[in-house]
Design a protein around this motif. Structure first.
Motif, PDB file in Angstrom:
ATOM      1  N   TYR A  86     106.651 125.776 -58.056  1.00  0.00           N
ATOM      2  CA  TYR A  86     106.815 125.293 -59.374  1.00  0.00           C
ATOM      3  C   TYR A  86     107.058 124.180 -59.633  1.00  0.00           C
ATOM      4  N   GLU A  87     106.496 123.121 -60.487  1.00  0.00           N
ATOM      5  CA  GLU A  87     106.770 121.814 -60.905  1.00  0.00           C
ATOM      6  C   GLU A  87     108.310 121.959 -61.786  1.00  0.00           C
ATOM      7  N   GLY A  88     109.000 120.982 -61.348  1.00  0.00           N
ATOM      8  CA  GLY A  88     110.485 121.042 -62.164  1.00  0.00           C
ATOM      9  C   GLY A  88     111.373 121.757 -61.456  1.00  0.00           C
ATOM     10  N   PRO A  89     112.588 121.654 -62.024  1.00  0.00           N
ATOM     11  CA  PRO A  89     113.885 122.390 -61.296  1.00  0.00           C
ATOM     12  C   PRO A  89     113.614 123.875 -61.451  1.00  0.00           C
ATOM     13  N   LYS A  90     113.937 124.457 -60.233  1.00  0.00           N
ATOM     14  CA  LYS A  90     113.485 125.808 -59.978  1.00  0.00           C
ATOM     15  C   LYS A  90     114.449 126.778 -61.244  1.00  0.00           C
ATOM     16  N   GLY A  91     115.606 126.197 -61.539  1.00  0.00           N
ATOM     17  CA  GLY A  91     116.267 126.669 -62.636  1.00  0.00           C
ATOM     18  C   GLY A  91     115.662 127.082 -63.973  1.00  0.00           C
ATOM     19  N   PHE A 118     121.399 140.956 -55.150  1.00  0.00           N
ATOM     20  CA  PHE A 118     120.517 139.992 -54.528  1.00  0.00           C
ATOM     21  C   PHE A 118     118.935 140.125 -54.570  1.00  0.00           C
ATOM     22  N   ALA A 119     118.413 139.313 -55.341  1.00  0.00           N
ATOM     23  CA  ALA A 119     117.066 139.325 -55.679  1.00  0.00           C
ATOM     24  C   ALA A 119     116.385 137.961 -55.626  1.00  0.00           C
ATOM     25  N   PRO A 120     116.202 137.116 -54.551  1.00  0.00           N
ATOM     26  CA  PRO A 120     116.035 136.056 -54.387  1.00  0.00           C
ATOM     27  C   PRO A 120     114.443 135.710 -54.783  1.00  0.00           C
ATOM     28  N   VAL A 121     114.342 134.595 -55.698  1.00  0.00           N
ATOM     29  CA  VAL A 121     113.006 134.196 -55.833  1.00  0.00           C
ATOM     30  C   VAL A 121     112.544 132.989 -55.224  1.00  0.00           C
ATOM     31  N   LYS A 122     111.682 133.552 -53.973  1.00  0.00           N
ATOM     32  CA  LYS A 122     111.344 132.341 -53.263  1.00  0.00           C
ATOM     33  C   LYS A 122     110.031 132.120 -53.129  1.00  0.00           C
ATOM     34  N   ASN A 123     109.027 132.973 -53.558  1.00  0.00           N
ATOM     35  CA  ASN A 123     107.731 133.106 -53.392  1.00  0.00           C
ATOM     36  C   ASN A 123     107.018 133.664 -54.609  1.00  0.00           C
ATOM     37  N   ALA A 124     105.744 133.140 -54.952  1.00  0.00           N
ATOM     38  CA  ALA A 124     105.152 133.473 -56.249  1.00  0.00           C
ATOM     39  C   ALA A 124     104.898 135.033 -56.356  1.00  0.00           C
ATOM     40  N   SER A 125     104.492 135.543 -54.977  1.00  0.00           N
ATOM     41  CA  SER A 125     104.199 136.941 -55.094  1.00  0.00           C
ATOM     42  C   SER A 125     104.490 137.559 -53.615  1.00  0.00           C
ATOM     43  N   GLY A 126     104.501 138.692 -53.405  1.00  0.00           N
ATOM     44  CA  GLY A 126     105.101 139.612 -52.413  1.00  0.00           C
ATOM     45  C   GLY A 126     106.695 139.688 -52.045  1.00  0.00           C
ATOM     46  N   LEU A 127     106.796 139.300 -50.749  1.00  0.00           N
ATOM     47  CA  LEU A 127     108.522 139.417 -50.537  1.00  0.00           C
ATOM     48  C   LEU A 127     109.326 138.483 -51.265  1.00  0.00           C
ATOM     49  N   ASP A 128     110.255 138.817 -51.702  1.00  0.00           N
ATOM     50  CA  ASP A 128     111.072 137.920 -52.354  1.00  0.00           C
ATOM     51  C   ASP A 128     110.632 137.122 -53.467  1.00  0.00           C
ATOM     52  N   SER A 129     109.927 137.612 -54.285  1.00  0.00           N
ATOM     53  CA  SER A 129     108.952 137.049 -55.095  1.00  0.00           C
ATOM     54  C   SER A 129     109.760 136.975 -56.706  1.00  0.00           C
ATOM     55  N   VAL A 130     108.778 136.619 -57.595  1.00  0.00           N
ATOM     56  CA  VAL A 130     109.198 136.772 -58.906  1.00  0.00           C
ATOM     57  C   VAL A 130     108.983 138.072 -59.459  1.00  0.00           C
ATOM     58  N   GLU A 131     107.954 138.718 -58.812  1.00  0.00           N
ATOM     59  CA  GLU A 131     107.738 140.296 -59.041  1.00  0.00           C
ATOM     60  C   GLU A 131     108.733 141.189 -58.673  1.00  0.00           C
ATOM     61  N   GLY A 137     117.437 122.174 -54.528  1.00  0.00           N
ATOM     62  CA  GLY A 137     116.152 122.490 -53.517  1.00  0.00           C
ATOM     63  C   GLY A 137     114.958 122.106 -54.215  1.00  0.00           C
ATOM     64  N   GLN A 138     114.009 122.204 -53.364  1.00  0.00           N
ATOM     65  CA  GLN A 138     112.667 121.535 -53.828  1.00  0.00           C
ATOM     66  C   GLN A 138     111.772 122.794 -54.457  1.00  0.00           C
ATOM     67  N   GLY A 139     112.127 123.918 -53.969  1.00  0.00           N
ATOM     68  CA  GLY A 139     111.146 125.181 -54.493  1.00  0.00           C
ATOM     69  C   GLY A 139     110.000 125.141 -54.203  1.00  0.00           C
ATOM     70  N   SER A 140     109.761 124.578 -52.971  1.00  0.00           N
ATOM     71  CA  SER A 140     108.113 124.474 -52.501  1.00  0.00           C
ATOM     72  C   SER A 140     107.595 125.813 -52.408  1.00  0.00           C
ATOM     73  N   ARG A 141     108.199 126.808 -51.936  1.00  0.00           N
ATOM     74  CA  ARG A 141     107.426 128.052 -51.721  1.00  0.00           C
ATOM     75  C   ARG A 141     106.935 128.573 -52.865  1.00  0.00           C
ATOM     76  N   LEU A 142     107.866 128.632 -54.085  1.00  0.00           N
ATOM     77  CA  LEU A 142     107.432 128.937 -55.229  1.00  0.00           C
ATOM     78  C   LEU A 142     106.383 128.212 -55.905  1.00  0.00           C
TER      79      LEU A 142
END
Ligand code: UTP
Length: 472
Positions: free
Chosen positions: A113-118, A389-402, A106-111
């Motif tokens: 992040y430059e580079g592979p999301k992994g 289940f702790a998806p990291v989709k966004n930088a903050s808020g819902l389903d975020s890093v935090e 995936g492209q991880g556009s919501r996060l």
């Protein structure tokens, strides 16, 4: 019409399909760039693209009921069934019948992040990346079960080289190199709203990865499936790269899958609230179990409750599946697996009229859950969200890093508490290395934890305190 020896057929196809604007920078390209562009164009299935552009997406299915599922055990009989499933799963893992498969194309556009999301650092104390955490979990499972567990990683054109280099630089995080199999998925061009191809550079067409549903095709065409057959792997445990909590090898899940003779099995969590944006498991009129996207679930079904007031469509999909290798082989059958493409309208950065610009475009993607109704039998298995289940989709808020880091900390503190391990007064942020534990049972109850605000329990820290000696 432009000319280039050896490429006449491709060039005519581009003109026949009225896409000759892709040659707008032709005169600025050197011969090697011209070749690159033509090779890129040669891979395009124009018939498919024309169909995707002109065809309306088929109406979402409406004839279905909630899917049955194997629930969290409540009774002694259910607990016994779980134990039987666990034994069966452990046996399969011990026999080396299981492989782990992460989709990371995936492209991880919501996060953003430059580079592979992994490569995203997620460990709340260690800063370990998603890839490292997954790899170390797999290493721990392999040690627990005394068997090799191949780690299949699907990438895309955009992140394949960087992903491979990352694993190589880190010496495959301790796994055997031969057990880490990295392969890219297919790409498909996006179109602008007039059905035209777009350029990514002067000598390449804008393409996007063909969705996580492309993973089944990629497993087949990359040769990974044949390799799994050679190694005697029967079960492929599928997960997404952005879920650091995932229980990659879950013996109970694997055991149910095997005992029920399923082609595919999927994990579900209870929806947190009716409008939660997750797909739900349903049973279609023909009997197959599949997923309906939240956006396709009619309002009255979204809110529908049973006699006890419980939500009827409550099994949310968390994108964790098991596929029987033979099922993938069957549907692959030497050619493209016919999962449908879904169209999404997205902003696309493209090169047009001499400048980079953002235009409205159409991206086409396949969804892996569309394979579920192709099974002869599939099951849904309920699990607890906080357990896996702790998806990291966004930088903050819902389903975020935090939120993901908070869940990791809560899980690890819960494991320690569950094992009766004393938490020192200062400890606020606790992380356990996957090499120490992938579940509470792996923790030594005699574990001593240093009294610091941030605690990382790695193999050195996980030493036992002799009985009668309280931890310092
Ligand atoms: P998402 O649908 O969340 O997409 O992918 P994403 O690319 O990670 O993030 P956004 O939507 O651009 O913000 C779910 C999982 O499926 C994988 C992703 O890598 C992630 O593990 N995936 C998605 C692929 O492997 N290939 C794809 O073409 C799409």
């Amino acid at each position: 019409m432009i000319e280039f020896p050896g490429y006449e057929a491709i060039i005519s196809r581009v003109y026949e399909n009225h896409q000759e604007h892709v040659f707008q920078y032709w005169d600025e390209l050197d011969d090697s760039e011209k070749k690159l562009l033509l090779d890129d164009l040669a891979e395009i299935d124009f018939t498919l693209l024309n169909r995707l552009y002109t065809e309306k997406e088929s109406a979402a299915p409406s004839d279905f009921e909630p899917a049955p599922y194997i629930g969290i055990p409540m009774t002694d009989e259910e607990r016994r069934e779980w134990d039987r499933a666990r034994s069966a799963g452990v046996e399969l893992a011990r026999a080396g019948r299981v492989a782990a498969f992460v989709v990371a194309g995936g492209q991880g556009s919501r996060l953003g992040y430059e580079g592979p999301k992994g490569k995203f650092p997620i460990g709340p104390v260690s800063g370990k990346t998603l890839f490292q955490i997954h790899a170390e979990k797999i290493m721990k499972y392999a040690r627990k079960y005394g068997a090799s567990i191949p780690f299949l990683i699907m990438t895309s054109r955009a992140n394949h080289a960087e992903t491979e280099a990352y694993f190589r630089e880190n010496r495959w995080f301790g796994l055997a190199q031969a057990d880490v199999i990295i392969f890219p998925q297919n790409m498909i061009p996006s179109l602008d709203t007039h059905g035209k191809l777009m350029l990514e550079t002067k000598h390449s067409v804008f393409k996007n990865p063909d969705g996580h549903g492309g993973s089944l095709t990629a497993l087949h065409t990359s040769g990974a499936l044949t390799e799994m057959k050679k190694r005697g792997v029967e079960i492929i445990s599928y997960f997404q790269v952005d879920n650091p909590l995932v229980r990659i090898i879950d013996p109970v899940f694997i055991g149910f899958h095997a005992l029920k003779g399923a082609d595919a099995s999927s994990k579900a969590v209870r929806k947190a609230y009716p409008e939660e944006k997750v797909g739900v498991f349903v049973r279609f009129a023909r009997g197959a179990i599949g997923v309906v996207e939240y956006s396709d679930l009619p309002e009255e079904k979204t809110r529908s409750v049973d006699a006890k007031g419980n939500l009827r469509y409550s099994s949310g999909s968390v994108a964790i599946h098991i596929f029987r290798r033979k099922f993938i082989e069957r549907i692959a059958d030497g050619k493209e697996i016919s999962l449908p493409f879904h169209t999404a309208r997205k902003k696309i950065r493209t090169l047009a009229e001499g400048a980079e610009r953002e235009v409205d475009g159409l991206k086409f993607e396949k969804f892996v859950f569309d394979a579920l109704p192709l099974t002869d039998k599939n099951i849904v298995f309920e699990t607890l969200r906080e357990a896996e289940f702790a998806p990291v989709k966004n930088a903050s808020g819902l389903d975020s890093v935090e939120s993901a880091q908070r869940m990791m900390i809560e899980q690890h503190m819960g494991w320690l508490r569950g094992r009766g391990i004393r938490m020192p007064a200062k400890a606020r942020v606790v992380e356990i290395s996957p090499l120490v534990a992938v579940e509470a049972e792996d923790l030594d109850p005699g574990l001593a934890i240093t009294d610091e605000e941030k605690v990382y329990i790695d193999e050195n820290a996980a030493r036992s305190v002799p009985p009668g000696h309280p931890p310092q």
